[in-house]
Design a protein around this motif. Structure first.
Motif, PDB file in Angstrom:
ATOM      1  N   LYS A  50       0.826  -1.217   0.000  1.00  0.00           N
ATOM      2  CA  LYS A  50       0.000   0.000   0.000  1.00  0.00           C
ATOM      3  C   LYS A  50       0.856   1.262   0.000  1.00  0.00           C
ATOM      4  CE  LYS A  50      -2.496  -0.875   3.701  1.00  0.00           C
ATOM      5  NZ  LYS A  50      -3.474  -1.208   4.732  1.00  0.00           N
ATOM      6  N   ALA A  51       2.193   1.089  -0.168  1.00  0.00           N
ATOM      7  CA  ALA A  51       3.103   2.231   0.007  1.00  0.00           C
ATOM      8  C   ALA A  51       2.685   3.428  -0.839  1.00  0.00           C
ATOM      9  CB  ALA A  51       4.535   1.814  -0.312  1.00  0.00           C
ATOM     10  N   GLY A  52       2.261   3.163  -2.083  1.00  0.00           N
ATOM     11  CA  GLY A  52       1.887   4.267  -2.982  1.00  0.00           C
ATOM     12  C   GLY A  52       0.615   4.972  -2.561  1.00  0.00           C
ATOM     13  N   LEU A  53      -0.096   4.398  -1.617  1.00  0.00           N
ATOM     14  CA  LEU A  53      -1.387   4.974  -1.215  1.00  0.00           C
ATOM     15  C   LEU A  53      -1.285   5.878   0.005  1.00  0.00           C
ATOM     16  CD1 LEU A  53      -3.591   1.775  -1.645  1.00  0.00           C
ATOM     17  CD2 LEU A  53      -3.606   3.797  -3.089  1.00  0.00           C
ATOM     18  N   GLY A  88      -3.323   8.492   4.289  1.00  0.00           N
ATOM     19  CA  GLY A  88      -2.803   9.230   5.443  1.00  0.00           C
ATOM     20  C   GLY A  88      -1.289   9.260   5.425  1.00  0.00           C
ATOM     21  N   LEU A  89      -0.705  10.412   5.724  1.00  0.00           N
ATOM     22  CA  LEU A  89       0.750  10.548   5.708  1.00  0.00           C
ATOM     23  C   LEU A  89       1.376  10.076   7.004  1.00  0.00           C
ATOM     24  CD1 LEU A  89       1.068  14.053   4.050  1.00  0.00           C
ATOM     25  CD2 LEU A  89       2.114  11.956   3.194  1.00  0.00           C
ATOM     26  N   THR A  90       2.651   9.794   6.935  1.00  0.00           N
ATOM     27  CA  THR A  90       3.396   9.419   8.129  1.00  0.00           C
ATOM     28  C   THR A  90       3.218  10.462   9.223  1.00  0.00           C
ATOM     29  OG1 THR A  90       4.977   8.325   6.757  1.00  0.00           O
ATOM     30  CG2 THR A  90       5.726   8.924   8.939  1.00  0.00           C
ATOM     31  N   GLY A  91       2.997  10.007  10.422  1.00  0.00           N
ATOM     32  CA  GLY A  91       2.851  10.959  11.535  1.00  0.00           C
ATOM     33  C   GLY A  91       1.411  11.435  11.688  1.00  0.00           C
ATOM     34  N   LYS A  92       0.557  11.150  10.677  1.00  0.00           N
ATOM     35  CA  LYS A  92      -0.853  11.539  10.767  1.00  0.00           C
ATOM     36  C   LYS A  92      -1.701  10.312  11.101  1.00  0.00           C
ATOM     37  CE  LYS A  92      -0.405  15.803   8.822  1.00  0.00           C
ATOM     38  NZ  LYS A  92      -0.136  15.906   7.396  1.00  0.00           N
ATOM     39  N   LYS A  93      -2.966  10.527  11.254  1.00  0.00           N
ATOM     40  CA  LYS A  93      -3.851   9.395  11.536  1.00  0.00           C
ATOM     41  C   LYS A  93      -4.374   8.797  10.222  1.00  0.00           C
ATOM     42  CE  LYS A  93      -5.074  10.051  16.221  1.00  0.00           C
ATOM     43  NZ  LYS A  93      -4.159  10.859  16.762  1.00  0.00           N
ATOM     44  N   ASN A  94      -4.552   7.491  10.168  1.00  0.00           N
ATOM     45  CA  ASN A  94      -5.123   6.875   8.973  1.00  0.00           C
ATOM     46  C   ASN A  94      -6.650   6.837   9.084  1.00  0.00           C
ATOM     47  OD1 ASN A  94      -5.834   4.711  10.575  1.00  0.00           O
ATOM     48  ND2 ASN A  94      -4.259   3.333   9.796  1.00  0.00           N
ATOM     49  N   VAL A  95      -7.284   6.190   8.103  1.00  0.00           N
ATOM     50  CA  VAL A  95      -8.755   6.209   8.089  1.00  0.00           C
ATOM     51  C   VAL A  95      -9.369   5.561   9.325  1.00  0.00           C
ATOM     52  CG1 VAL A  95      -9.181   6.417   5.619  1.00  0.00           C
ATOM     53  CG2 VAL A  95      -8.685   4.162   6.590  1.00  0.00           C
ATOM     54  N   HIS A  96      -8.604   4.707   9.964  1.00  0.00           N
ATOM     55  CA  HIS A  96      -9.127   4.052  11.181  1.00  0.00           C
ATOM     56  C   HIS A  96      -8.827   4.870  12.435  1.00  0.00           C
ATOM     57  CE1 HIS A  96      -9.662   0.676   8.536  1.00  0.00           C
ATOM     58  NE2 HIS A  96      -8.382   0.707   8.239  1.00  0.00           N
ATOM     59  N   GLY A  97      -8.234   6.034  12.239  1.00  0.00           N
ATOM     60  CA  GLY A  97      -7.907   6.864  13.398  1.00  0.00           C
ATOM     61  C   GLY A  97      -6.639   6.412  14.100  1.00  0.00           C
ATOM     62  N   GLU A  98      -5.847   5.487  13.451  1.00  0.00           N
ATOM     63  CA  GLU A  98      -4.590   5.035  14.066  1.00  0.00           C
ATOM     64  C   GLU A  98      -3.435   5.855  13.511  1.00  0.00           C
ATOM     65  OE1 GLU A  98      -6.154   0.408  13.814  1.00  0.00           O
ATOM     66  OE2 GLU A  98      -4.877   1.273  12.278  1.00  0.00           O
ATOM     67  N   GLU A  99      -2.358   5.958  14.301  1.00  0.00           N
ATOM     68  CA  GLU A  99      -1.152   6.637  13.819  1.00  0.00           C
ATOM     69  C   GLU A  99      -0.582   5.864  12.627  1.00  0.00           C
ATOM     70  OE1 GLU A  99       0.725   9.343  14.822  1.00  0.00           O
ATOM     71  OE2 GLU A  99      -0.963   9.912  16.100  1.00  0.00           O
ATOM     72  N   VAL A 100      -0.200   6.563  11.561  1.00  0.00           N
ATOM     73  CA  VAL A 100       0.470   5.899  10.439  1.00  0.00           C
ATOM     74  C   VAL A 100       1.966   6.012  10.662  1.00  0.00           C
ATOM     75  CG1 VAL A 100       0.788   5.859   7.943  1.00  0.00           C
ATOM     76  CG2 VAL A 100      -1.418   6.494   8.906  1.00  0.00           C
ATOM     77  N   LYS A 101       2.616   4.870  10.724  1.00  0.00           N
ATOM     78  CA  LYS A 101       4.055   4.872  10.999  1.00  0.00           C
ATOM     79  C   LYS A 101       4.844   4.805   9.707  1.00  0.00           C
ATOM     80  CE  LYS A 101       4.411   3.166  15.547  1.00  0.00           C
ATOM     81  NZ  LYS A 101       4.604   2.075  16.430  1.00  0.00           N
ATOM     82  N   LYS A 102       6.094   5.258   9.785  1.00  0.00           N
ATOM     83  CA  LYS A 102       6.986   5.034   8.646  1.00  0.00           C
ATOM     84  C   LYS A 102       7.097   3.527   8.471  1.00  0.00           C
ATOM     85  CE  LYS A 102      10.926   7.196   8.607  1.00  0.00           C
ATOM     86  NZ  LYS A 102      12.124   7.735   9.279  1.00  0.00           N
ATOM     87  N   LEU A 103       7.237   3.074   7.226  1.00  0.00           N
ATOM     88  CA  LEU A 103       7.199   1.634   6.984  1.00  0.00           C
ATOM     89  C   LEU A 103       8.298   0.860   7.705  1.00  0.00           C
ATOM     90  CD1 LEU A 103       6.174   0.948   3.279  1.00  0.00           C
ATOM     91  CD2 LEU A 103       5.115   0.061   5.347  1.00  0.00           C
ATOM     92  N   ASP A 104       9.490   1.469   7.840  1.00  0.00           N
ATOM     93  CA  ASP A 104      10.533   0.681   8.502  1.00  0.00           C
ATOM     94  C   ASP A 104      10.250   0.550   9.996  1.00  0.00           C
ATOM     95  OD1 ASP A 104      11.137   3.365   8.487  1.00  0.00           O
ATOM     96  OD2 ASP A 104      13.189   3.128   7.749  1.00  0.00           O
ATOM     97  N   GLU A 105       9.649   1.598  10.581  1.00  0.00           N
ATOM     98  CA  GLU A 105       9.247   1.480  11.993  1.00  0.00           C
ATOM     99  C   GLU A 105       8.106   0.481  12.139  1.00  0.00           C
ATOM    100  OE1 GLU A 105       8.154   5.270  13.695  1.00  0.00           O
ATOM    101  OE2 GLU A 105       9.918   6.176  12.735  1.00  0.00           O
ATOM    102  N   SER A 127      15.200   0.669   2.617  1.00  0.00           N
ATOM    103  CA  SER A 127      14.023   1.494   2.907  1.00  0.00           C
ATOM    104  C   SER A 127      14.058   2.868   2.230  1.00  0.00           C
ATOM    105  CB  SER A 127      13.807   1.627   4.413  1.00  0.00           C
ATOM    106  OG  SER A 127      15.006   1.857   5.079  1.00  0.00           O
ATOM    107  N   SER A 128      15.252   3.320   1.794  1.00  0.00           N
ATOM    108  CA  SER A 128      15.275   4.617   1.102  1.00  0.00           C
ATOM    109  C   SER A 128      14.595   4.509  -0.266  1.00  0.00           C
ATOM    110  CB  SER A 128      16.710   5.108   0.936  1.00  0.00           C
ATOM    111  OG  SER A 128      17.404   4.246   0.070  1.00  0.00           O
ATOM    112  N   ASN A 129      14.342   3.279  -0.713  1.00  0.00           N
ATOM    113  CA  ASN A 129      13.704   3.065  -2.023  1.00  0.00           C
ATOM    114  C   ASN A 129      12.182   3.006  -1.971  1.00  0.00           C
ATOM    115  OD1 ASN A 129      15.969   2.738  -3.774  1.00  0.00           O
ATOM    116  ND2 ASN A 129      16.367   0.748  -2.840  1.00  0.00           N
ATOM    117  N   ILE A 130      11.623   3.030  -0.765  1.00  0.00           N
ATOM    118  CA  ILE A 130      10.188   2.759  -0.617  1.00  0.00           C
ATOM    119  C   ILE A 130       9.328   3.667  -1.488  1.00  0.00           C
ATOM    120  CG2 ILE A 130       8.244   2.907   0.987  1.00  0.00           C
ATOM    121  CD1 ILE A 130      10.158   1.949   3.190  1.00  0.00           C
ATOM    122  N   ASP A 131       9.606   4.957  -1.445  1.00  0.00           N
ATOM    123  CA  ASP A 131       8.726   5.897  -2.148  1.00  0.00           C
ATOM    124  C   ASP A 131       8.750   5.707  -3.661  1.00  0.00           C
ATOM    125  OD1 ASP A 131       7.898   6.893   0.212  1.00  0.00           O
ATOM    126  OD2 ASP A 131       9.244   8.627   0.222  1.00  0.00           O
ATOM    127  N   ALA A 132       9.815   5.058  -4.180  1.00  0.00           N
ATOM    128  CA  ALA A 132       9.890   4.819  -5.625  1.00  0.00           C
ATOM    129  C   ALA A 132       9.347   3.436  -5.982  1.00  0.00           C
ATOM    130  CB  ALA A 132      11.321   4.974  -6.099  1.00  0.00           C
TER     131      ALA A 132
END
Ligand code: AHG
Ligand code: MN
Ligand code: MN
Length: 341
Positions: free
Chosen positions: A47-50, A55-72, A121-126
């Motif tokens: 779901k990385a591209g979504l 929801g962006l990192t550090g923000k809440k996702n649709v379920h109201g949970e914190e969205v973490k960076k993928l490596d965390e 992990s530096s490649n995730i966004d691509a």
């Protein structure tokens, strides 16, 4: 009708364990828990591209949970999948400075897990291929909670190692010292199915993989070796092709299947290179050796190195037996050109 049998990773692990009389099933339980963590990580990586939509990192996702960076997220997922099974006495993750203890309210076991939750992990966004790498040891302290010394064991003491690459397909490759085997994930049934039994790396390849941007800091032997790979010679299929993804797990996976060499050398700027002995070099070396390949720091076998600290780095030359041998000759100054001196 096709003759190939359908074997899930779970079945493969259990059958492998049956071959060892006295096995308690503890070890297959451990690998089963890890496989679950890979499925959860796969789901998030896919779901990385979504992230911009969901929801962006550090923000809440649709379920109201914190969205973490993928490596965390991956780091957390593995810890939470593994802390309560009773198989482990301690863990260490590339993302954490110190060893990770099993919580007081859970039982401890006889194994040690060391992992790189997300490599590349530096490649995730691509949307480039990334992966999780793991390594398992037997504890050396007698009982209770594990300690640093349980983790700081040389690579030849690993009893299992593997990785899961999240690419155009997702694949889990592992060894318990009885060959290297690959399982492709079928998302429609949620299972890893045996697709690459007993992988054998070619004795010599025609691809080299290295970050050539560091050329100016390379030592002489390294410069000469890469020049040698770029020269023309029909017999040895040179020049080699260059491929560098920048996710070690994916670069080594390709090397395992197609042959050739992956390198992250030490240089005048970083004498020990970049890759970590415990989280990256040891597990990949065990896997590649079990497939008939070779792995070294240019002078010594990686699996024989005695670790001194959890996050120590090491130069790495890994891949086809002949390619790594030739690299070692150049690095040790025993060879300067096409012909051995
Ligand atoms: P990680 O994402 O776990 O920190 O590891 C990144 C590593 C490895 O995957 C890759 O081979 C290497 O960094 C790439 O480094 P350069 O950008 O220096 O080539
Ligand atoms: Mn890594
Ligand atoms: Mn990592």
């Amino acid at each position: 009708m096709s003759q190939s049998k359908i074997v899930t990773i779970e079945r493969h692990i259990i059958e492998g364990e049956r071959a060892h009389p006295g096995a308690t099933g503890d070890f297959s339980g451990l690998l089963r828990d890890l496989t679950l963590a890979f499925k959860v990580i796969w789901r998030e990586v896919s779901k990385a591209g979504l992230v911009n939509i969901l929801g962006l990192t550090g923000k809440k996702n649709v379920h109201g949970e914190e969205v973490k960076k993928l490596d965390e997220f991956a780091d957390d997922t593995i810890y939470r999948a593994m802390d309560h099974g009773g198989h482990l006495c301690v863990m260490a993750s590339e993302e954490n400075e110190d060893v990770l203890q099993i919580p007081d309210n859970y039982p401890t076991g006889k194994y040690v897990l060391i992992y790189d939750p997300l490599d590349g992990s530096s490649n995730i966004d691509a949307l480039v291929t990334i992966g999780t790498i793991f390594s398992i040891y037997r504890r050396v302290t007698p009982k209770g909670k594990g300690m640093l010394q349980d983790c700081l064991q040389p690579g030849y003491k690993q009893i299992a190692a593997g990785y899961c690459v999240y690419g155009s397909s997702t694949m889990l490759v592992y060894t318990t010292g009885d060959g290297t085997h690959g399982f492709t994930f079928d998302p429609s049934i949620g299972e890893f199915l045996l697709s690459h039994e007993n992988i054998k790396i070619p004795r010599r390849g025609k691809i080299y993989s290295v970050n050539e941007g560091n050329y100016r800091w390379w030592h002489d032997g390294m410069k000469k070796y890469v020049k040698y790979l770029q020269e023309e010679d029909k017999e040895t299929k040179r020049p080699y092709s260059a491929r560098y993804i920048g996710s070690m797990v994916a670069d080594v996976h390709r090397t395992l299947l197609y042959g050739g060499i992956f390198m992250y050398p030490g240089d005048t700027k970083n004498p020990n290179g970049k890759l970590r002995l415990m989280y990256e070099a040891n597990p990949m070396s065990f896997i590649v050796e079990q497939a008939g390949g070779r792995s070294s720091n240019g002078h010594k076998r990686i699996l024989d190195l005695q670790p001194e600290s959890l996050h120590q780095r090491t130069p790495l030359f890994i891949g086809s037996e002949e390619d790594v041998c030739i690299a070692e000759e150049f690095l040790q100054g025993k060879r300067e050109s096409a012909r051995a001196s």
